[in-house]
Design a protein around this motif. Sequence first.
Motif, PDB file in Angstrom:
ATOM      1  N   PRO A   1      -5.686  -2.478  -8.484  1.00  0.00           N
ATOM      2  CA  PRO A   1      -5.397  -1.663  -9.669  1.00  0.00           C
ATOM      3  C   PRO A   1      -6.506  -1.710 -10.702  1.00  0.00           C
ATOM      4  O   PRO A   1      -7.182  -2.722 -10.880  1.00  0.00           O
ATOM      5  CB  PRO A   1      -4.106  -2.300 -10.219  1.00  0.00           C
ATOM      6  N   GLY A   2      -6.667  -0.595 -11.410  1.00  0.00           N
ATOM      7  CA  GLY A   2      -7.680  -0.493 -12.444  1.00  0.00           C
ATOM      8  C   GLY A   2      -7.382  -1.391 -13.630  1.00  0.00           C
ATOM      9  O   GLY A   2      -6.236  -1.764 -13.887  1.00  0.00           O
TER      10      GLY A   2
ATOM     11  N   ALA B   1      -0.531  -3.836 -13.879  1.00  0.00           N
ATOM     12  CA  ALA B   1      -0.639  -4.379 -12.525  1.00  0.00           C
ATOM     13  C   ALA B   1      -1.900  -5.228 -12.392  1.00  0.00           C
ATOM     14  O   ALA B   1      -1.875  -6.338 -11.830  1.00  0.00           O
ATOM     15  CB  ALA B   1      -0.653  -3.248 -11.501  1.00  0.00           C
ATOM     16  N   HIS B   2      -3.021  -4.734 -12.907  1.00  0.00           N
ATOM     17  CA  HIS B   2      -4.273  -5.494 -12.872  1.00  0.00           C
ATOM     18  C   HIS B   2      -4.121  -6.802 -13.639  1.00  0.00           C
ATOM     19  O   HIS B   2      -4.519  -7.871 -13.154  1.00  0.00           O
ATOM     20  CB  HIS B   2      -5.389  -4.649 -13.480  1.00  0.00           C
TER      21      HIS B   2
ATOM     22  N   TRP C   1      -4.283  -1.457  -2.740  1.00  0.00           N
ATOM     23  CA  TRP C   1      -3.138  -2.361  -2.767  1.00  0.00           C
ATOM     24  C   TRP C   1      -2.744  -2.680  -4.208  1.00  0.00           C
ATOM     25  O   TRP C   1      -3.585  -2.715  -5.090  1.00  0.00           O
ATOM     26  CB  TRP C   1      -3.479  -3.675  -2.055  1.00  0.00           C
ATOM     27  N   SER C   2      -1.452  -2.936  -4.394  1.00  0.00           N
ATOM     28  CA  SER C   2      -0.980  -3.356  -5.709  1.00  0.00           C
ATOM     29  C   SER C   2       0.334  -4.105  -5.544  1.00  0.00           C
ATOM     30  O   SER C   2       0.904  -4.179  -4.451  1.00  0.00           O
ATOM     31  CB  SER C   2      -0.789  -2.145  -6.624  1.00  0.00           C
TER      32      SER C   2
ATOM     33  N   SER D   1       0.853  -1.181   0.000  1.00  0.00           N
ATOM     34  CA  SER D   1       0.000   0.000   0.000  1.00  0.00           C
ATOM     35  C   SER D   1       0.893   1.237   0.000  1.00  0.00           C
ATOM     36  O   SER D   1       1.697   1.434   0.911  1.00  0.00           O
ATOM     37  CB  SER D   1      -0.915   0.000   1.229  1.00  0.00           C
ATOM     38  N   ASN D   2       0.763   2.058  -1.041  1.00  0.00           N
ATOM     39  CA  ASN D   2       1.623   3.215  -1.231  1.00  0.00           C
ATOM     40  C   ASN D   2       1.175   4.385  -0.355  1.00  0.00           C
ATOM     41  O   ASN D   2      -0.017   4.579  -0.121  1.00  0.00           O
ATOM     42  CB  ASN D   2       1.601   3.616  -2.704  1.00  0.00           C
ATOM     43  N   ALA D   3       2.139   5.171   0.102  1.00  0.00           N
ATOM     44  CA  ALA D   3       1.839   6.300   0.979  1.00  0.00           C
ATOM     45  C   ALA D   3       0.943   7.333   0.312  1.00  0.00           C
ATOM     46  O   ALA D   3       0.242   8.102   0.991  1.00  0.00           O
ATOM     47  CB  ALA D   3       3.146   6.961   1.427  1.00  0.00           C
TER      48      ALA D   3
END
Length: 317
Positions: free
Chosen positions: A290-291, A296-297, A200-201, A191-193
């Motif tokens: 992710p979309g 990433a998706h 999540w990715s 989880s990016n800041a």
Amino acid sequence: MTRRTALEPLTGLVVDRDAVRRTRPELFDELLSDPATRLLPLWHGKALMTDASAGALDLVTPDRQSAALVRVYLGRTLLAGLEPVGTPVIAVTLTDAAAAELEPDESRWADLRRVGTGLSERDYALFCEAVAVANWHESHTHCPRCGTPTVVEAGGWVRRCFVDGREVFPRTDPAIIVRVLDDRDRILLGSNAMWENNRWSILAGFVEPGESFEAAVIREVAEEAGVLVTEPRFLGSQPWPFPASIMVGYEARAVDVGDVALTPDGEEILEVRWFTREELWAERGDLLLPGGASIAHAIIADWYGGPLDGPPGGAAR
């Protein structure tokens, strides 16, 4: 129209960029007088769609739009869409006034992130190419060496310094994105800041100077999650013009996970966690993934065994 699936996205050759023709001084005069030519209008990074449902690009005839901030010859299409194979396409970036004159209904203008997953392979490639080059033009209006304004040449693919004739070319920043699996076939997500705390990715990062893609995979996962990985395996790639990246997808295996605690870097990545397929499905109401337009998706869905909005369909690999 061909739609993109699994890990085939966005890597096929669907536009002949026709680089030899770019150098012709009369290029745009020839193209704009050709009735087969189509324009891809861009306004603040958004493209004009055929309707508000954003199913296809609206490639307009030259007589519908005359003024442009920048023109870029994208090339000739190698796949048919609403236009035939071989259609020459020019991207044109528009002012607010020109965009409103062409199409005042703002719902017809769409962002690539929002509509990319529903576009045909051809339309996605054209949209992505147009946005990437337009972003470069916006950030390279002056010579990086002396600060002098630059002039656009070679069909929109070169900017030249007025002072010493130095040519500046579009650049692409390589970044790796990696699916890390452990010996239980769980996937590692972070989880990016900069995200919502429930987004999540898989992990990603830019390749550093003098570094291979594989070395970047190992370094980034160690830095962001405290996990040592081995066996980086290439999966696929995706142009990602936000603003100028190419995402190079990998899979890697975690080494000696055991009960070792995960250690996010605390700056870029605030939390990391192993997920099974069943956990992703059980927690689907609380997780943002992710979309569909992103690699990433595609990489996560490939491991998951099917669409991320349905129950897991893949066996352990």
